[in-house]
Design an enzyme around this catalytic site. Structure first.
Site, PDB file in Angstrom:
ATOM      1  N   SER A 193       0.844  -1.195   0.000  1.00  0.00           N
ATOM      2  CA  SER A 193       0.000   0.000   0.000  1.00  0.00           C
ATOM      3  C   SER A 193       0.875   1.239   0.000  1.00  0.00           C
ATOM      4  CB  SER A 193      -0.897   0.031   1.242  1.00  0.00           C
ATOM      5  OG  SER A 193      -1.405   1.341   1.401  1.00  0.00           O
ATOM      6  N   HIS A 234      -1.378  -1.421  -4.215  1.00  0.00           N
ATOM      7  CA  HIS A 234      -2.629  -1.099  -3.516  1.00  0.00           C
ATOM      8  C   HIS A 234      -2.723   0.416  -3.330  1.00  0.00           C
ATOM      9  CE1 HIS A 234      -6.024  -2.119  -0.867  1.00  0.00           C
ATOM     10  NE2 HIS A 234      -5.592  -1.157  -0.050  1.00  0.00           N
ATOM     11  N   MET A 278      -9.090   8.017  -0.137  1.00  0.00           N
ATOM     12  CA  MET A 278      -9.876   8.431   1.039  1.00  0.00           C
ATOM     13  C   MET A 278     -10.439   9.827   0.835  1.00  0.00           C
ATOM     14  SD  MET A 278      -7.462   7.110   4.135  1.00  0.00           S
ATOM     15  CE  MET A 278      -6.582   5.545   4.050  1.00  0.00           C
ATOM     16  N   MET A 310     -11.232  -5.773   6.103  1.00  0.00           N
ATOM     17  CA  MET A 310     -10.390  -4.843   6.845  1.00  0.00           C
ATOM     18  C   MET A 310     -10.036  -5.442   8.206  1.00  0.00           C
ATOM     19  SD  MET A 310      -9.989  -2.019   4.950  1.00  0.00           S
ATOM     20  CE  MET A 310      -8.939  -1.352   6.206  1.00  0.00           C
TER      21      MET A 310
HETATM   22  C1  DX5 Z   1      -6.096   1.671   5.796  1.00  0.00           C
HETATM   23  C2  DX5 Z   1      -5.710   1.286   4.398  1.00  0.00           C
HETATM   24  C3  DX5 Z   1      -4.609   0.305   4.326  1.00  0.00           C
HETATM   25  C4  DX5 Z   1      -3.319   0.781   4.929  1.00  0.00           C
HETATM   26  C5  DX5 Z   1      -2.630  -0.411   5.511  1.00  0.00           C
HETATM   27  O1  DX5 Z   1      -7.260   2.413   5.775  1.00  0.00           O
HETATM   28  O2  DX5 Z   1      -6.818   0.724   3.707  1.00  0.00           O
HETATM   29  O3  DX5 Z   1      -4.399  -0.151   2.992  1.00  0.00           O
HETATM   30  O4  DX5 Z   1      -2.451   1.404   4.029  1.00  0.00           O
HETATM   31  O5  DX5 Z   1      -1.490   0.027   6.176  1.00  0.00           O
HETATM   32  P1  DX5 Z   1      -0.744  -0.908   7.211  1.00  0.00           P
HETATM   33  O6  DX5 Z   1      -0.311  -2.136   6.468  1.00  0.00           O
HETATM   34  O7  DX5 Z   1       0.392  -0.059   7.660  1.00  0.00           O
HETATM   35  O8  DX5 Z   1      -1.733  -1.236   8.293  1.00  0.00           O
HETATM   36 ZN    ZN Z   2      -6.438  -0.297   1.693  1.00  0.00          ZN
END
Ligand code: DX5
Ligand code: ZN
Length: 226
Positions: A9, A34, A38, A138
């Site tokens: 990500s 990824h 937001m 999630m």
């Molecule tokens: C959170 C995002 C994730 C985030 C994950 O809202 O959807 O994709 O980047 O980050 P880590 O792996 O650091 O939890």
């Molecule tokens: Zn994400």
């Protein structure tokens, strides 16, 4: 059996060098890119939209996995498809017409994903399973990188895997994924692991080792390697 797909990500990357970061993480063995979109409304943070995705599209041929944390999503689906998204994932909680959103994504010729927040039961997607290519579960509350993995979701992974049955649907896990947490979700049925902090920590020289560590831990748990 195919190996676990690792989707770095870019939320945890250096945004001042976003194109270079995409290229670096792709070269380091990241399978998908990824992209966390937001809106400051569905989630308490704002990142980037379709124009930024379009600007970095040329930096790699790897799959662009767009996670839309926006409400409404429907008016923007065409823009994300046009920007070069391969997978477009909407949240089940983001609007009243999930079935319509998923049909629209497939209508644009893209893979359709549906995401569930940690507190949303799997029953929310029971009647749209024939319209999805990917289910994103999630394991943190969406909005920020670097949060702690919520272990209660592991049981939901198991239940979703059973619900999918013989359908061709991937399970993706997002939030707090590390080499330590990955084995739990993969053993429960996960196919794709998103990782932000665990991949981007330590700078570009560490990306390959970071990705390999997560993939190896995951593949071992899934019985995909010795
Ligand atoms: C959170 C995002 C994730 C985030 C994950 O809202 O959807 O994709 O980047 O980050 P880590 O792996 O650091 O939890
Ligand atoms: Zn994400």
């Amino acid at each position: 059996m195919s190996r676990t797909i690792i989707a770095p990500s870019v939320l945890s990357s250096d945004f001042s060098r976003l194109g270079d970061e995409v290229e670096a993480v792709a070269d380091a063995g990241g399978d998908w890119i990824h992209l966390d979109v937001m809106d400051g409304h569905f989630v308490p943070n704002i990142t980037f939209g379709a124009p930024v995705i379009k600007a970095i599209r040329g930096r790699t041929k790897k799959i662009f996995d767009c996670h839309l944390m926006i409400a409404p999503a429907d008016p923007y689906l065409g823009a994300f498809a046009e920007a070069g998204a391969d997978v477009i994932t909407v949240h089940a909680e983001a609007g009243p017409h999930l079935d319509r959103s998923l049909q629209a994504i497939r209508g644009l010729g893209r893979k359709a994903g549906v995401a569930l927040n940690p507190g949303t039961p799997e029953s929310a997607i029971e009647y749209v399973l024939d319209r999805v290519d990917l289910i994103l579960l999630m394991t943190v509350n969406p909005g920020f990188g670097g949060q702690a993995f919520i272990p209660a979701v592991v049981e939901k992974v198991r239940r979703v895997k059973a619900m999918i049955g013989g359908r061709d649907i991937l399970i993706e896990i997002d939030g707090g994924v590390t080499a330590e947490t990955a084995p739990q979700v993969v053993a429960a049925g996960a196919d794709v692991l998103v990782a932000g902090n665990a991949v981007f920590k330590g700078g570009a020289g560490a990306y390959r080792a970071n990705i390999d560590a997560i993939r190896l831990a995951a593949d071992r748990a899934a019985g995909r390697v010795a």
